[in-house]
Structure formats: structure tokens, C-alpha cells
Scaffold this motif. Sequence first.
Motif, mmCIF file in Angstrom:
data_model
loop_
_atom_site.group_PDB
_atom_site.id
_atom_site.type_symbol
_atom_site.label_atom_id
_atom_site.label_comp_id
_atom_site.label_asym_id
_atom_site.label_seq_id
_atom_site.Cartn_x
_atom_site.Cartn_y
_atom_site.Cartn_z
ATOM 1 N N ASP A 295 0.817 -1.093 0.007
ATOM 2 C CA ASP A 295 -0.152 -0.107 -0.061
ATOM 3 C C ASP A 295 0.784 1.280 -0.031
ATOM 4 N N ALA A 296 2.150 1.131 0.326
ATOM 5 C CA ALA A 296 3.087 2.391 0.373
ATOM 6 C C ALA A 296 4.432 1.962 0.036
ATOM 7 N N ILE A 297 4.732 2.605 -0.915
ATOM 8 C CA ILE A 297 6.388 2.330 -1.360
ATOM 9 C C ILE A 297 6.943 3.634 -1.618
ATOM 10 N N VAL A 298 8.113 3.631 -0.886
ATOM 11 C CA VAL A 298 9.002 4.821 -0.982
ATOM 12 C C VAL A 298 10.313 4.415 -1.578
ATOM 13 N N SER A 299 10.914 5.329 -2.012
ATOM 14 C CA SER A 299 12.401 4.905 -2.536
ATOM 15 C C SER A 299 13.160 6.096 -3.128
ATOM 16 N N ASN A 300 14.608 5.850 -2.651
ATOM 17 C CA ASN A 300 15.586 6.945 -3.349
ATOM 18 C C ASN A 300 16.542 6.133 -4.174
ATOM 19 N N PRO A 301 16.123 5.468 -5.248
ATOM 20 C CA PRO A 301 17.138 4.472 -6.061
ATOM 21 C C PRO A 301 18.156 5.406 -6.625
ATOM 22 N N PRO A 302 19.269 4.409 -6.910
ATOM 23 C CA PRO A 302 20.451 5.278 -7.393
ATOM 24 C C PRO A 302 20.281 5.758 -8.695
ATOM 25 N N SER A 346 -0.127 -1.660 -4.744
ATOM 26 C CA SER A 346 -1.383 -2.049 -4.590
ATOM 27 C C SER A 346 -2.408 -1.162 -5.462
ATOM 28 N N SER A 347 -3.785 -1.412 -5.459
ATOM 29 C CA SER A 347 -4.704 -0.714 -6.157
ATOM 30 C C SER A 347 -5.098 0.590 -5.230
ATOM 31 N N LYS A 348 -4.832 0.537 -4.132
ATOM 32 C CA LYS A 348 -5.168 1.674 -3.085
ATOM 33 C C LYS A 348 -4.037 2.394 -2.690
ATOM 34 N N GLY A 349 -2.728 2.056 -3.173
ATOM 35 C CA GLY A 349 -1.757 2.803 -2.505
ATOM 36 C C GLY A 349 -1.032 3.853 -3.455
ATOM 37 N N LEU A 373 3.216 5.068 -18.684
ATOM 38 C CA LEU A 373 2.652 5.460 -17.319
ATOM 39 C C LEU A 373 1.451 6.515 -17.614
ATOM 40 N N LEU A 374 1.613 7.273 -18.372
ATOM 41 C CA LEU A 374 0.610 8.371 -18.530
ATOM 42 C C LEU A 374 -0.694 7.694 -19.203
ATOM 43 N N ASP A 375 -0.536 6.932 -20.326
ATOM 44 C CA ASP A 375 -1.530 6.304 -20.973
ATOM 45 C C ASP A 375 -2.325 5.520 -20.070
ATOM 46 N N ASN A 376 -1.763 4.919 -18.809
ATOM 47 C CA ASN A 376 -2.423 4.127 -17.852
ATOM 48 C C ASN A 376 -2.726 4.992 -16.653
ATOM 49 N N ASN A 377 -2.578 6.308 -16.795
ATOM 50 C CA ASN A 377 -2.947 7.314 -15.743
ATOM 51 C C ASN A 377 -2.465 6.642 -14.509
ATOM 52 N N TYR A 378 -1.133 6.502 -14.506
ATOM 53 C CA TYR A 378 -0.614 6.198 -13.179
ATOM 54 C C TYR A 378 0.286 7.329 -12.467
ATOM 55 N N VAL A 379 0.626 8.502 -13.282
ATOM 56 C CA VAL A 379 1.335 9.432 -12.678
ATOM 57 C C VAL A 379 0.354 10.341 -12.084
ATOM 58 N N VAL A 401 5.441 10.666 -7.893
ATOM 59 C CA VAL A 401 4.382 10.164 -7.449
ATOM 60 C C VAL A 401 3.290 8.984 -8.097
ATOM 61 N N LEU A 402 3.227 7.860 -7.923
ATOM 62 C CA LEU A 402 2.575 7.176 -8.838
ATOM 63 C C LEU A 402 1.305 6.643 -7.746
ATOM 64 N N SER A 403 0.157 6.370 -8.761
ATOM 65 C CA SER A 403 -0.935 5.864 -8.233
ATOM 66 C C SER A 403 -1.795 5.094 -9.044
ATOM 67 N N LYS A 404 -2.534 4.240 -8.472
ATOM 68 C CA LYS A 404 -3.243 3.412 -9.242
ATOM 69 C C LYS A 404 -4.893 3.586 -9.093
ATOM 70 N N HIS A 405 -5.163 4.544 -8.226
ATOM 71 C CA HIS A 405 -6.676 4.765 -7.849
ATOM 72 C C HIS A 405 -6.934 6.179 -8.348
ATOM 73 N N LYS A 406 -6.325 6.906 -9.285
ATOM 74 C CA LYS A 406 -6.501 8.213 -9.570
ATOM 75 C C LYS A 406 -8.224 8.262 -10.161
ATOM 76 N N THR A 407 -8.772 9.515 -9.766
ATOM 77 C CA THR A 407 -10.106 9.551 -10.144
ATOM 78 C C THR A 407 -10.570 10.588 -11.290
ATOM 79 N N ASP A 408 -9.448 11.091 -11.689
ATOM 80 C CA ASP A 408 -9.347 11.809 -13.077
ATOM 81 C C ASP A 408 -8.428 11.631 -13.847
#
Length: 516
Positions: A295-302, A346-349, A373-379, A401-408
Motif C-alpha cells: 500500500d505504500a512504497i518509498v524509494s531513493n534509488p541510485p 497495490s490498487s489503493k496505494g 505510465l501516462l496512457d494508463n493514468n499512473y502518474v 508519485v505513482l497511483s493506481k486509484h486516480k479519479t481523473d
Amino acid sequence: MTSTQQRAELQRQIWQIANEVRGSVDGWDFKQYVLGTLFYRFISENFASYIEGGDESVHYAALADAVITTEIKDDAIKTKGYFIYPSQLFANIAANANKNENLNTDLAALFSAIESSANGYPSEMDIKGLFADFDTTSNRLGNTVVDKNTRLAAVLKGVAGLSFGVFQENQIDLFGDAYEYLISNYASNAGKSGGEFFTPQNVSKLIAQLAMHKQTTVNKIYDPAAGSGSLLLQAKKHFDAHIIEDGFFGQEINHTTYNLARMNMFLHNINYDKFNIALGNTLLDPHFGDDKPFDAIVSNPPYSVNWIGSDDPTLINDERFAPAGVLAPKSKADFAFVLHALSYLSSKGRAAIVCFPGIFYRGGAEQKIRQYLLDNNYVETVIALAPNLFFGTSIAVNILVLSKHKTDNTTQFIDASKLFKQQTNTNVLTDEHIAQIMDAFDNKNDVEYFAKSLEHAAIAANDYNLSVSSYVEAKDTREVINIHKLNAELKITVAKIDQLRTEIDAIVQEIEGEKA
């Protein structure tokens, strides 16, 4: 002394010890001994407190090892994850450190015993190798056994002299803060290598808030490039521990940093059954596939590291990368980490990921991934931060910031590049800055020169460019010049010059007449 003053004094003392004891040893090389000793003291006192159970008549450190029954040991390991005999406790070892001619080998055997106490128990992999980098035989400590023991004794005595107060009342917070303080200082003095394993706390706080925004509960939180665990722990600090139901997960490729992260979990009172930190290459050998989604992912990858990419033809069929239809460039693995995180979300995270800004406007494979990413509305949002916020780099990075539950179907851009407070070596985000960013993120309102949301079509028409500067106009801070006022001033100045010339000509004529 207030808690703030106590903490500041403790930090001053511990950094003084770290510098004085190391002598000629490079600070970066010596960090394992100070951090490891602090950890050794913590788990010793934590374990003794557990055995004593609040009974003031019991003093575990004073007991003989022989009185410990198999039942006591078995029960303790099942609960705490490890076992420490009274004779092995930090307090007893530190008290006789200066007299112990076998200190370095005794410590090595002791650490091995603590780790092996978990063998065959569920905590085995969480405890195994914790002290691997505390090498008491290393020549970095000195060329002779006497030199090694002298330096080890000094570290033990120094850490023993630190006042953490009553363990049950505040020990955990102070130990954790001291550990984070040491890691932060080592990172800031280590240049690029430091920045690879520690995210500054002020930035970590922002990332944690973004990932957990408006989630009253999360099943678990995950960092695919965990470093020393600083991002995961900010989630614990910012939210009540009970809302992270199933614990803290992370993967780290560097063995030393992997050990630091596990120690960091214990030092912040996260028991072995509430965290799972794995060692390995996240992109090529990902762990926790059976534990996703998160439900929550945080990261500072190289930033922009090399990876095998298209040289491994099987990767395009990997469920993490296949949906995008293209792999991140071999010389720039940034989007590989992004797609990995998306796959585990997850779908809510939400996932909040620190990114190198170049991936948001370059062409080729990176453009195709942005399109996916944009065509699938994840950003949901892209945030441009100020420069020089991170150790080892002055680059002004972005947070994706990525999300799978955007309302617009809109994507938000926030230009926070002007939000920072200058310090000696780096810039910092203040709590006020973080609050300003979070307010804009929450309400999604357009704010001139700061925040703007755009429909998918507008971004697609701009080659799927996700660069914040392409959409949020920068405020023109140049001085506004009043042309009419300037022209009037120029006319006055010209008139004065003409008058001066007339006066000078008259004086010259007068002088020439006198000469004649």
C-alpha cells in the motif's frame, strides 16, 4: 534539561567519541565500529529489560550464565529473535575492556554467539550476519593486537559513557536518534558514497507523507532500494506504528548498508517479525514477490546506474517491465526501478520515488515508458525539488508519485525548487516547506508559479514530457524597470551634463583670454 537539549548533548558527545577514538582511521571506514557498538549496547539493554520484566529485584547483568535454563533461552529467542547471556552483555564487556588482553577475539566470538543463537528459529535470517562488518581483527583498528584492543576498548568505554536515561522511559527514541544522527554525519562526510545509503530526514519525511497520504491504514511499506532504512523509518516516525499492519520491507544491494538497515530497524524498536530486509539486486533478483502488493512504497534509488537491460532478452518478458513494452536504457536504470515499484504497488496505494530529472524529458525508451505510465493514468504528481538537498550531489532532483486509484485523468506538477533553507553544506526542507508541498498535493489546485494540473492530452501533445519546468512558469524575479521614470531621469541627467559642458566651455574661454 529538556528532551531537545538532552538529544543535542547526546549527539554532540557521540560524534566527539566517533572522531576522537578513530584517530588516523578514515571516518567512513571506522563508522562500522561506532555504529556497531551503539547497536550492541542497545540490544544488550533491550534484552536485559525484557528478561527483567519490570521486576526491580532482578538484575540480569549480575546473574551467572549457568542459571539460564533452556526454557528461558527458547522463549526469549522466540520473542526477541536472539539471546544474550549475562556475561555477554555490553555493560559487562565494557566494564573490563581495558584489562582484557583478548578483547578483540572475545568480541568476535560473542557476536558470533549472538547471531548463531537464532539458528533454527524464525528470526535466523533477520539476525544472521548483523555484526559481519564489525571486524575486530581488521588492521584498520591497528597493526598489533594491543593497538586493536586499545581502540576497541576506547569505543566501548565511550559508548558506555553516553547517558540514555531510563531504558523503559526513553531509551528507544534516543538510541534510534543517535544512530540516525551518526549515519547522517557519516553520510554528509562521505560524499557520493554517503548519499547512496542515506536519504536526509527532511526529504524522507516528505516522501513518507506523500506515499501514505490519507491512508488510515496500510498493509505494509516497501523500499526497493532501502539503503540504511531511513525512508522506511520516517513512515514509522510520521504515523502511529499500528497503522502499518504487516511491517516494513526493503531490499538493498550493498552488504554493509544491508546490515545497517537491519540494525536500524531494531534500534527503532521494530521487532524481527515486523521487518524483512533482503540482500540482493532488486532489478535482477527481486524479493517479496509473494508479499506484494504494498500500500505504500518509498524509494531513493541510485541515479542513472548501469544495468544489463536489453542484453538479457528474458527481461522484456518480466511481469514488471513487459507492460511498458520496452526496457530502461542500459546506462540509465532509473525507469527500471520505477516500473519495479509500480508492479509492487497495490490498487489503493501510492509510490513516492526520487528520480533524476533527465528521465522526464529525454527521448527513446524513456519517452516510451513515460507514455505507458501516462496512457494508463499512473502518474499523479511530479515535484521538482531544490538543488543540494542530498548528500554527495547538488542536483535538483524530482519526486515521482505513482497511483493506481486516480479519479481523473490529470497529472499535477509542483515546482518546489525555491523551497529550501540554506545550511553550511546542504540545503534543507523545513516543516513549513513540507506542509506547503503537501497542501498543494492534497487539494490539486493550480497556484501561479508553483502548481499546475494538466489533462492527459496536453502532456501527450508535448511528447509525454514530464518536466515540471515545461508546465509551471517560473516567476520572473528580475527587477521591474519603469521606462517612463527612467527616461525622465535620463533627460534630467542629460540636461545637467549639457549645463556642465557650457560652464566648462566658459571657463576654458576665460583661461584662454587671460593667456592672450
